[in-house]
Design an enzyme around this catalytic site. Structure first.
Site, PDB file in Angstrom:
ATOM      1  CE  LYS A   1      -3.754  -1.904   2.878  1.00  0.00           C
ATOM      2  NZ  LYS A   1      -4.483  -2.028   4.007  1.00  0.00           N
TER       3      LYS A   1
ATOM      4  CD  GLN B   1      -3.394  -4.273   7.268  1.00  0.00           C
ATOM      5  OE1 GLN B   1      -3.117  -3.260   6.093  1.00  0.00           O
ATOM      6  NE2 GLN B   1      -3.660  -5.448   6.788  1.00  0.00           N
TER       7      GLN B   1
ATOM      8  CG  ASP C   1      -9.706  -0.541   3.949  1.00  0.00           C
ATOM      9  OD1 ASP C   1      -9.105  -0.751   2.675  1.00  0.00           O
ATOM     10  OD2 ASP C   1      -9.147  -0.925   4.599  1.00  0.00           O
TER      11      ASP C   1
END
Length: 99
Positions: free
Chosen positions: A11, A55, A78
Site C-alpha cells: 500500500k 489494518q 477501505d
C-alpha cells in the site's frame, strides 16, 4: 503478522508511485480499544489527513466494528464504515467515499 506487513508495504509503495503521502502509526498488540479509538478520532480531526485505513485483523480484545465505525465517512479509505458498506450493497447507490 507477516502477511499484514507485506500488504502495508505494498500500500505504501502504491501511494508513493502515484505521489500520495502516506504514513503509518504502528501500535502494540496490547493497545487498549480506547487508545486506538483516540488515534482514529485524532486522525479524523486532522485536516492534513485525507484518508484513514485501519489494518485488519485487530487484536482479539478490540471491537473491530467499533473502530471501523469511528472512522469519518469522508476518510474511510477501505469503505468499511457501516454507512459505506450499506450504500455499496444497495442497488444504484454509491458509497459516500469512493476508495
Amino acid at each position: 503478522r507477516k502477511d499484514s506487513q507485506t500488504y502495508v508495504r505494498m500500500k505504501k509503495k502504491a501511494c508513493a508511485d502515484v505521489g500520495i503521502a502516506s504514513f503509518e502509526k504502528c501500535l502494540p498488540d496490547t493497545v487498549s480499544q480506547e487508545e486506538l479509538l483516540k488515534f482514529v478520532r485524532d486522525f479524523n480531526s486532522d485536516k492534513s489527513v485525507h484518508g484513514i485505513l485501519v489494518q485488519l485483523p485487530l487484536p482479539k480484545h478490540i471491537d473491530e466494528s467499533a473502530v471501523l465505525a469511528e472512522i469519518s465517512i469522508e476518510k474511510d479509505v477501505d469503505g468499511f464504515h457501516p454507512l459505506n458498506i450499506g450504500r455499496l450493497c444497495m442497488k444504484g447507490r454509491e458509497p459516500l467515499f469512493i476508495p
